[in-house]
Design a protein around this motif. Sequence first.
Motif, PDB file in Angstrom:
ATOM      1  N   LEU A 190     -37.496-105.844 -16.275  1.00 38.70           N
ATOM      2  CA  LEU A 190     -36.103-105.382 -16.272  1.00 38.70           C
ATOM      3  C   LEU A 190     -35.139-106.459 -15.787  1.00 38.70           C
ATOM      4  CD1 LEU A 190     -36.602-101.727 -14.961  1.00 38.70           C
ATOM      5  CD2 LEU A 190     -35.816-102.410 -17.234  1.00 38.70           C
ATOM      6  N   VAL A 191     -35.523-107.219 -14.747  1.00 38.96           N
ATOM      7  CA  VAL A 191     -34.604-108.246 -14.228  1.00 38.96           C
ATOM      8  C   VAL A 191     -34.486-109.433 -15.181  1.00 38.96           C
ATOM      9  CG1 VAL A 191     -35.000-107.601 -11.825  1.00 38.96           C
ATOM     10  CG2 VAL A 191     -36.395-109.409 -12.859  1.00 38.96           C
ATOM     11  N   ALA A 192     -35.354-109.498 -16.180  1.00 37.75           N
ATOM     12  CA  ALA A 192     -35.206-110.534 -17.200  1.00 37.75           C
ATOM     13  C   ALA A 192     -34.087-110.188 -18.183  1.00 37.75           C
ATOM     14  CB  ALA A 192     -36.522-110.717 -17.959  1.00 37.75           C
ATOM     15  N   TYR A 193     -33.711-108.904 -18.243  1.00 38.47           N
ATOM     16  CA  TYR A 193     -32.672-108.453 -19.165  1.00 38.47           C
ATOM     17  C   TYR A 193     -31.398-108.015 -18.452  1.00 38.47           C
ATOM     18  CZ  TYR A 193     -36.057-108.366 -22.994  1.00 38.47           C
ATOM     19  OH  TYR A 193     -36.970-108.726 -23.960  1.00 38.47           O
ATOM     20  N   ASN A 250     -34.511 -97.199   2.433  1.00 39.76           N
ATOM     21  CA  ASN A 250     -34.078 -97.193   1.035  1.00 39.76           C
ATOM     22  C   ASN A 250     -33.079 -98.311   0.728  1.00 39.76           C
ATOM     23  OD1 ASN A 250     -35.442 -94.750  -0.207  1.00 39.76           O
ATOM     24  ND2 ASN A 250     -34.576 -93.851   1.623  1.00 39.76           N
ATOM     25  N   SER A 251     -31.872 -98.266   1.312  1.00 38.73           N
ATOM     26  CA  SER A 251     -30.898 -99.328   1.013  1.00 38.73           C
ATOM     27  C   SER A 251     -31.433-100.709   1.386  1.00 38.73           C
ATOM     28  CB  SER A 251     -29.580 -99.064   1.753  1.00 38.73           C
ATOM     29  OG  SER A 251     -28.744 -98.217   1.004  1.00 38.73           O
ATOM     30  N   LEU A 252     -31.867-100.854   2.646  1.00 37.88           N
ATOM     31  CA  LEU A 252     -32.354-102.155   3.093  1.00 37.88           C
ATOM     32  C   LEU A 252     -33.620-102.541   2.341  1.00 37.88           C
ATOM     33  CD1 LEU A 252     -32.121-104.566   4.971  1.00 37.88           C
ATOM     34  CD2 LEU A 252     -33.396-103.273   6.703  1.00 37.88           C
ATOM     35  N   TYR A 253     -34.544-101.596   2.202  1.00 41.01           N
ATOM     36  CA  TYR A 253     -35.786-101.874   1.480  1.00 41.01           C
ATOM     37  C   TYR A 253     -35.502-102.310   0.046  1.00 41.01           C
ATOM     38  CZ  TYR A 253     -39.970-100.995  -1.255  1.00 41.01           C
ATOM     39  OH  TYR A 253     -41.016-101.134  -2.133  1.00 41.01           O
ATOM     40  N   GLN A 254     -34.649-101.556  -0.664  1.00 37.66           N
ATOM     41  CA  GLN A 254     -34.376-101.873  -2.061  1.00 37.66           C
ATOM     42  C   GLN A 254     -33.702-103.239  -2.196  1.00 37.66           C
ATOM     43  OE1 GLN A 254     -35.193-100.225  -4.801  1.00 37.66           O
ATOM     44  NE2 GLN A 254     -35.995 -98.334  -3.910  1.00 37.66           N
ATOM     45  N   TRP A 255     -32.765-103.552  -1.290  1.00 35.86           N
ATOM     46  CA  TRP A 255     -32.070-104.841  -1.376  1.00 35.86           C
ATOM     47  C   TRP A 255     -33.049-105.991  -1.172  1.00 35.86           C
ATOM     48  CZ3 TRP A 255     -31.124-109.104   1.712  1.00 35.86           C
ATOM     49  CH2 TRP A 255     -30.155-109.981   1.231  1.00 35.86           C
ATOM     50  N   LEU A 256     -33.890-105.891  -0.144  1.00 27.95           N
ATOM     51  CA  LEU A 256     -34.860-106.956   0.126  1.00 27.95           C
ATOM     52  C   LEU A 256     -35.858-107.095  -1.016  1.00 27.95           C
ATOM     53  CD1 LEU A 256     -35.556-106.175   3.900  1.00 27.95           C
ATOM     54  CD2 LEU A 256     -34.463-108.249   3.020  1.00 27.95           C
ATOM     55  N   PHE A 257     -36.370-105.969  -1.501  1.00 21.75           N
ATOM     56  CA  PHE A 257     -37.376-105.996  -2.565  1.00 21.75           C
ATOM     57  C   PHE A 257     -36.806-106.599  -3.841  1.00 21.75           C
ATOM     58  CE2 PHE A 257     -40.305-103.993  -5.676  1.00 21.75           C
ATOM     59  CZ  PHE A 257     -41.502-104.402  -5.117  1.00 21.75           C
ATOM     60  N   LEU A 258     -35.566-106.227  -4.178  1.00 20.95           N
ATOM     61  CA  LEU A 258     -34.951-106.740  -5.405  1.00 20.95           C
ATOM     62  C   LEU A 258     -34.534-108.201  -5.273  1.00 20.95           C
ATOM     63  CD1 LEU A 258     -34.353-105.422  -8.191  1.00 20.95           C
ATOM     64  CD2 LEU A 258     -35.197-103.889  -6.406  1.00 20.95           C
ATOM     65  N   GLU A 259     -34.361-108.680  -4.057  1.00 18.65           N
ATOM     66  CA  GLU A 259     -34.134-110.107  -3.866  1.00 18.65           C
ATOM     67  C   GLU A 259     -35.435-110.885  -4.072  1.00 18.65           C
ATOM     68  OE1 GLU A 259     -31.367-112.092  -3.176  1.00 18.65           O
ATOM     69  OE2 GLU A 259     -30.263-110.287  -3.726  1.00 18.65           O
ATOM     70  N   GLY A 260     -36.560-110.255  -3.777  1.00 17.69           N
ATOM     71  CA  GLY A 260     -37.854-110.915  -3.933  1.00 17.69           C
ATOM     72  C   GLY A 260     -38.381-110.896  -5.356  1.00 17.69           C
ATOM     73  N   MET A 280     -29.107-103.272 -12.127  1.00 21.23           N
ATOM     74  CA  MET A 280     -30.203-102.526 -12.749  1.00 21.23           C
ATOM     75  C   MET A 280     -30.808-101.542 -11.759  1.00 21.23           C
ATOM     76  SD  MET A 280     -33.779-102.446 -12.471  1.00 21.23           S
ATOM     77  CE  MET A 280     -34.165-104.061 -11.812  1.00 21.23           C
ATOM     78  N   ASN A 281     -31.075-102.021 -10.551  1.00 16.84           N
ATOM     79  CA  ASN A 281     -31.734-101.157  -9.569  1.00 16.84           C
ATOM     80  C   ASN A 281     -30.837-100.013  -9.133  1.00 16.84           C
ATOM     81  OD1 ASN A 281     -34.202-100.798  -8.019  1.00 16.84           O
ATOM     82  ND2 ASN A 281     -32.926-101.179  -6.229  1.00 16.84           N
TER      83      ASN A 281
END
Length: 289
Positions: free
Chosen positions: A26-29, A75-85, A35-36
């Motif tokens: 998904l992050v390739a598009y 959720n907010s912090l987890y999602q932000w960190l995960f999507l940065e990785g 997206m998240n």
Amino acid sequence: MRLPPLIYPLFSILAWGSNATALKVLVAYLPPHAMNSLRVLVASLAYAALWALFSRERLGWRDWVVIAGLGLIGNSLYQWLFLEGIPRLPASYTSIVSSTNPIWVALLSVIWLRESLPKMAYVGLALSLAGVMILSAETLEQGGAQWLGIAFVLLSAVSWAVYTVGARRLAGGYRLLTWTGGSFVLGMVPYWLLHTPDMLRLVSAAVPVWVWVLLIASGLLANTLAFLTWMHGVRQLGPVRVAVFSNLTPVVGVLAGVVFLGERLPLQALLGGLLTLWGVLIAQRAQRM
């Protein structure tokens, strides 16, 4: 037709394990956080609908503050960190580093809940961290910034552990749908506010239909249905038997990265990943003894 109890945790593992690969696609598009934001919005609407249909638990404002507070971390912090990785790492690496979550849960349980931890659990912790360090060293040798992705995913695992341990201590008085759905929806509010402009631009963008289908499927399967089937499995089989399945999540993640994305683990990365998973397995077994 009544399904065998083992089906529920197995479904959860397949959904969670393959989700890193889905997000990598998904992050390739699509821009990662836009997206998240849409993906978790789908999950939030599903939770809200389920809560309205099956729970409707009445709570005071203090209860909602507690639920929202831990939801911000989990959720907010987890999602932000995960999507940065995610964009910085192969999906297989992401799955391996995320597998350290039980280690952080165990350590935080000692600190916060005053639970005892067997000596072998500390051995497992040391082995897992050594495996992550080997992974990090391998990415540095490749000359990329993948080590930063490892740091983000590792911190996301820690933030999820804080949420998990907090739930053990504070969630006992609430119904499952109230706690999970409420913390997810309320906890994601700052994330949505931060990324609303990007999300609105994304809605009008020219994106292949299959990408939208994958986005919706990821939100519904990994963030909603997989968690509910996991908890149903816990009720059917007990937490100890179900916990064993969690060791399969990174295995599914690595296989999905190899099969669908053509990823290959260099020998050093493979050794680091095996050491990480071995450490997690030792720690979990030590806690169940």
